[in-house]
Design an enzyme around this catalytic site. Structure first.
Site, PDB file in Angstrom:
ATOM      1  N   LYS A  22       0.840  -1.203   0.000  1.00 37.27           N
ATOM      2  CA  LYS A  22       0.000   0.000   0.000  1.00 37.27           C
ATOM      3  C   LYS A  22       0.873   1.250   0.000  1.00 37.27           C
ATOM      4  O   LYS A  22       0.666   2.170  -0.794  1.00 37.27           O
ATOM      5  CB  LYS A  22      -0.901  -0.002   1.244  1.00 37.27           C
ATOM      6  CG  LYS A  22      -1.603   1.299   1.494  1.00 37.27           C
ATOM      7  CD  LYS A  22      -2.510   1.221   2.708  1.00 37.27           C
ATOM      8  CE  LYS A  22      -1.921   1.710   4.000  1.00 37.27           C
ATOM      9  NZ  LYS A  22      -1.597   3.124   4.114  1.00 37.27           N
ATOM     10  N   ASN A  23       1.874   1.275   0.888  1.00 38.43           N
ATOM     11  CA  ASN A  23       2.677   2.493   1.039  1.00 38.43           C
ATOM     12  C   ASN A  23       3.680   2.699  -0.092  1.00 38.43           C
ATOM     13  O   ASN A  23       4.324   3.741  -0.159  1.00 38.43           O
ATOM     14  CB  ASN A  23       3.396   2.487   2.392  1.00 38.43           C
ATOM     15  CG  ASN A  23       2.415   2.678   3.541  1.00 38.43           C
ATOM     16  OD1 ASN A  23       1.251   2.973   3.319  1.00 38.43           O
ATOM     17  ND2 ASN A  23       2.898   2.505   4.759  1.00 38.43           N
ATOM     18  N   CYS A 116      -6.113   7.803   8.887  1.00 42.18           N
ATOM     19  CA  CYS A 116      -6.480   7.195  10.163  1.00 42.18           C
ATOM     20  C   CYS A 116      -6.145   8.158  11.306  1.00 42.18           C
ATOM     21  O   CYS A 116      -5.114   8.816  11.286  1.00 42.18           O
ATOM     22  CB  CYS A 116      -5.702   5.900  10.369  1.00 42.18           C
ATOM     23  SG  CYS A 116      -6.385   4.496   9.479  1.00 42.18           S
ATOM     24  N   ARG A 121      -0.221  14.121  13.420  1.00 44.34           N
ATOM     25  CA  ARG A 121       0.176  14.021  12.025  1.00 44.34           C
ATOM     26  C   ARG A 121       0.253  15.367  11.309  1.00 44.34           C
ATOM     27  O   ARG A 121      -0.420  15.601  10.310  1.00 44.34           O
ATOM     28  CB  ARG A 121      -0.764  13.076  11.260  1.00 44.34           C
ATOM     29  CG  ARG A 121      -0.880  11.733  11.891  1.00 44.34           C
ATOM     30  CD  ARG A 121      -1.608  10.742  11.030  1.00 44.34           C
ATOM     31  NE  ARG A 121      -0.703   9.970  10.213  1.00 44.34           N
ATOM     32  CZ  ARG A 121      -1.085   8.999   9.404  1.00 44.34           C
ATOM     33  NH1 ARG A 121      -2.338   8.713   9.266  1.00 44.34           N
ATOM     34  NH2 ARG A 121      -0.218   8.331   8.702  1.00 44.34           N
ATOM     35  N   ASP A 305       3.489   0.390  12.048  1.00 43.21           N
ATOM     36  CA  ASP A 305       2.313  -0.244  11.428  1.00 43.21           C
ATOM     37  C   ASP A 305       2.140  -1.705  11.843  1.00 43.21           C
ATOM     38  O   ASP A 305       1.163  -2.345  11.445  1.00 43.21           O
ATOM     39  CB  ASP A 305       2.402  -0.146   9.897  1.00 43.21           C
ATOM     40  CG  ASP A 305       2.154   1.274   9.407  1.00 43.21           C
ATOM     41  OD1 ASP A 305       1.728   2.117  10.215  1.00 43.21           O
ATOM     42  OD2 ASP A 305       2.385   1.538   8.213  1.00 43.21           O
ATOM     43  N   ARG A 397      -8.956  -0.456   3.817  1.00 43.47           N
ATOM     44  CA  ARG A 397      -8.036   0.563   3.289  1.00 43.47           C
ATOM     45  C   ARG A 397      -6.687  -0.030   2.940  1.00 43.47           C
ATOM     46  O   ARG A 397      -5.988   0.480   2.076  1.00 43.47           O
ATOM     47  CB  ARG A 397      -7.800   1.661   4.333  1.00 43.47           C
ATOM     48  CG  ARG A 397      -9.020   2.474   4.645  1.00 43.47           C
ATOM     49  CD  ARG A 397      -8.685   3.528   5.637  1.00 43.47           C
ATOM     50  NE  ARG A 397      -7.827   4.499   4.971  1.00 43.47           N
ATOM     51  CZ  ARG A 397      -7.782   5.780   5.256  1.00 43.47           C
ATOM     52  NH1 ARG A 397      -8.521   6.245   6.217  1.00 43.47           N
ATOM     53  NH2 ARG A 397      -6.996   6.587   4.602  1.00 43.47           N
TER      54      ARG A 397
HETATM   55  C1  UD1 Z   1       3.880   6.735   6.503  1.00 45.89           C
HETATM   56  C2  UD1 Z   1       3.034   5.535   6.200  1.00 45.89           C
HETATM   57  C3  UD1 Z   1       2.372   5.016   7.478  1.00 45.89           C
HETATM   58  C4  UD1 Z   1       3.430   4.754   8.545  1.00 45.89           C
HETATM   59  C5  UD1 Z   1       4.333   5.973   8.740  1.00 45.89           C
HETATM   60  C6  UD1 Z   1       5.510   5.727   9.670  1.00 45.89           C
HETATM   61  C7  UD1 Z   1       2.296   5.916   3.915  1.00 45.89           C
HETATM   62  C8  UD1 Z   1       1.182   6.201   2.998  1.00 45.89           C
HETATM   63  N1  UD1 Z   1       2.007   5.899   5.227  1.00 45.89           N
HETATM   64  O1  UD1 Z   1       3.017   7.744   7.015  1.00 45.89           O
HETATM   65  O2  UD1 Z   1       1.683   3.810   7.162  1.00 45.89           O
HETATM   66  O3  UD1 Z   1       2.800   4.480   9.765  1.00 45.89           O
HETATM   67  O4  UD1 Z   1       4.886   6.382   7.454  1.00 45.89           O
HETATM   68  O5  UD1 Z   1       6.276   4.660   9.231  1.00 45.89           O
HETATM   69  O6  UD1 Z   1       3.407   5.665   3.495  1.00 45.89           O
HETATM   70  N2  UD1 Z   1       5.576  14.347  11.228  1.00 45.89           N
HETATM   71  C9  UD1 Z   1       5.649  15.688  11.568  1.00 45.89           C
HETATM   72  N3  UD1 Z   1       5.609  16.624  10.577  1.00 45.89           N
HETATM   73  C10 UD1 Z   1       5.515  16.272   9.255  1.00 45.89           C
HETATM   74  C11 UD1 Z   1       5.444  14.906   8.908  1.00 45.89           C
HETATM   75  C12 UD1 Z   1       5.475  13.964   9.923  1.00 45.89           C
HETATM   76  O7  UD1 Z   1       5.733  16.030  12.741  1.00 45.89           O
HETATM   77  O8  UD1 Z   1       5.495  17.174   8.390  1.00 45.89           O
HETATM   78  C13 UD1 Z   1       5.579  13.320  12.293  1.00 45.89           C
HETATM   79  C14 UD1 Z   1       4.252  12.579  12.345  1.00 45.89           C
HETATM   80  O9  UD1 Z   1       3.298  13.268  13.111  1.00 45.89           O
HETATM   81  C15 UD1 Z   1       4.650  11.280  12.974  1.00 45.89           C
HETATM   82  C16 UD1 Z   1       6.059  11.041  12.421  1.00 45.89           C
HETATM   83  O10 UD1 Z   1       6.518  12.318  11.976  1.00 45.89           O
HETATM   84  O11 UD1 Z   1       4.722  11.424  14.358  1.00 45.89           O
HETATM   85  C17 UD1 Z   1       6.129  10.027  11.300  1.00 45.89           C
HETATM   86  O12 UD1 Z   1       5.376  10.472  10.219  1.00 45.89           O
HETATM   87  P1  UD1 Z   1       5.715  10.098   8.703  1.00 45.89           P
HETATM   88  O13 UD1 Z   1       6.970   9.302   8.628  1.00 45.89           O
HETATM   89  O14 UD1 Z   1       5.629  11.353   7.918  1.00 45.89           O
HETATM   90  O15 UD1 Z   1       4.498   9.160   8.352  1.00 45.89           O
HETATM   91  P2  UD1 Z   1       3.504   9.248   7.122  1.00 45.89           P
HETATM   92  O16 UD1 Z   1       4.262   9.602   5.895  1.00 45.89           O
HETATM   93  O17 UD1 Z   1       2.313  10.037   7.510  1.00 45.89           O
END
Ligand code: UD1
Length: 418
Positions: A22-23, A116, A121, A305, A397
């Site tokens: 998915k990711n 989710c 986030r 995850d 999803r």
């Molecule tokens: C992706 C994955 C999700 C997985 C996560 C962590 C996809 C579609 N989703 O989510 O399944 O759980 O990686 O492995 O690939 N953060 C900030 N500011 C930002 C961005 C992130 O503070 O601008 C924080 C988030 O709140 C969180 C952490 O960084 O605490 C990790 O987020 P991130 O690695 O960005 O996860 P996603 O890309 O949302």
């Protein structure tokens, strides 16, 4: 609404073919509008997040067709740089569209992304990086509006290795003027897959999988026919299902190095693991010992995850386990559901102390997020008696045909309309 009815206590035998990740797939949808040429993404799993990304591309004016398991995107006629709030709120991955739309149109307007509900986030890392690439950003009434001339390559340092921000930077910088050097990049296998996809289109990206990614801007990107990597989280989920239930199962499609820490934890639980190429075989007698400690970390650490599924596993094992969630603030919302099954879990902030109950009992459960929902299914498969898991929309999803795959292994699971 639909639900699963699950009869617990059946051992699992046989094999599971893991679907594309998915990711990995979701950012490829976003990347497919970087070119006006035809893009084919092969082996796209039947999950609702993929349908949602397809719908987002259609809203932009792209032609998106599903042919069997392949998705063909022709965005020659794409004209819109705006994504309606109904779609961005449904899917957090819509945030990748910022990078792609900026590269394609020089502007983008999207509502704040959803997904989710597992924590705050924020997207500050995405927006700061885009600013460093010369993008001007304004936020108004729940919308983000980005505009740039030609994107300029830059040196970017990420404070935290965010998966989404790393992917967004790749998508924004791939046709930039000059070179972008990204330090502190996320190292997940799905980032490497995006690099490979972009390079197959004619991009010049190197270093993915390490801390530093180098993106030399190119003038043109062509079409591509690409098969994404398989889903290490789905693989991990079925390995844990077999660990909990007992039995012998082979999971095919994912190499051990992409879920190394999970395999180590499963051995600690008392399971036997054999790996060969992209096949992982697990043997379990169903009498598990708790892990001492599981702490989620960016790759190659233990994946957030798989945290909920690991907690479910430990609830039915012997001993006690400390689970620490470092990525998302509120990723224990499934805990009260496991407690209905007799689980002994004490949550304090980012930590959950699990005292293994040996065996859980069946209950009526509600899935409140994707991985938490999968954890409830796993707990129900290992429990004594019958359980129901309500609201399959979250599980859908990210898991294609979960009930079909589990039934093939001998599980007693039925999907019914409520
Ligand atoms: C992706 C994955 C999700 C997985 C996560 C962590 C996809 C579609 N989703 O989510 O399944 O759980 O990686 O492995 O690939 N953060 C900030 N500011 C930002 C961005 C992130 O503070 O601008 C924080 C988030 O709140 C969180 C952490 O960084 O605490 C990790 O987020 P991130 O690695 O960005 O996860 P996603 O890309 O949302």
């Amino acid at each position: 609404m639909e639900k699963y009815i699950i009869g617990g206590g059946k051992r699992l035998y046989g094999s599971v073919d893991v679907a594309s990740a998915k990711n990995a797939v979701l950012p490829l949808f976003a990347a497919s509008v970087l070119t006006e040429k035809r893009v084919t993404i092969r082996g796209v799993p039947a999950i609702s997040d993929a349908l949602c990304m397809a719908q987002i591309l259609r809203e932009l004016g792209a032609d998106v067709r599903f042919r069997g398991e392949d998705v063909i995107v022709d965005s020659a006629n794409a004209h819109s740089h705006e994504i309606p709030p109904s779609l961005t709120r449904e899917l957090r991955s819509s945030v990748f569209m910022l990078g792609s739309l900026l590269t394609r149109f020089g502007c983008a307007r999207i509502a704040y992304p959803g997904g989710c509900d597992i924590g705050l986030r924020p997207i500050d890392l995405h927006l700061n990086a885009l600013k460093q690439l010369g993008v001007s950003i304004s936020e108004q009434g729940g919308y983000i509006f980005c505009r740039c001339g030609r994107i300029r390559g830059a040196e970017i340092l990420l404070d935290f290795p965010s998966v989404g921000a790393t992917e967004n930077i790749l998508l924004a910088a791939v046709k930039a003027e000059g070179t972008t050097v990204l330090q502190g990049a996320a190292k997940e296998p799905e980032i490497v897959d995006l690099q490979n996809f972009l390079n197959a289109m004619g991009a010049r990206v190197s270093g993915a999988g390490g801390d530093v990614i180098r993106i030399e801007g190119v003038k043109q990107l062509g079409g591509v026919n690409y098969r994404p990597i398989k889903d290490r989280i789905e693989a991990g989920t079925y390995l844990m299902a077999c660990a909990i239930c007992g039995g012998e199962t082979e999971v095919r499609g994912v190499s051990a190095e992409n879920i190394g820490l999970l395999l180590h934890k499963l051995r600690e639980n008392g399971c036997k693991i054999h790996t060969k190429n992209d096949k992982i075989r697990i043997e379990s007698d169903g009498r598990l010992v708790c892990n001492r400690r599981i702490e989620t970390m960016p790759f190659p650490g233990f994946p957030t995850d798989l945290q909920a599924q690991a907690t479910a596993l430990n609830c039915g094992a012997h001993g006690s386990a400390l689970i620490v969630e470092n990525l998302f603030e509120t990723r224990y919302k499934y805990v009260p559901e496991l407690q209905k099954m007799g689980a002994d879990i004490e949550v304090k902030g980012r930590s959950a102390l699990v005292r293994g109950a040996g065996r859980l009992h069946g209950a009526s459960l509600v899935a409140g997020d994707l991985r938490g929902g999968a954890a409830l299914v796993l707990a129900a498969l290992g429990a004594e008696g019958v359980s129901e898991v309500l609201d399959l929309s979250y599980i859908d999803r990210g898991y294609a045909d979960m009930q079909g795959k589990l039934r093939k292994l001998g599980a007693e699971i039925k999907r019914v309309r409520v």
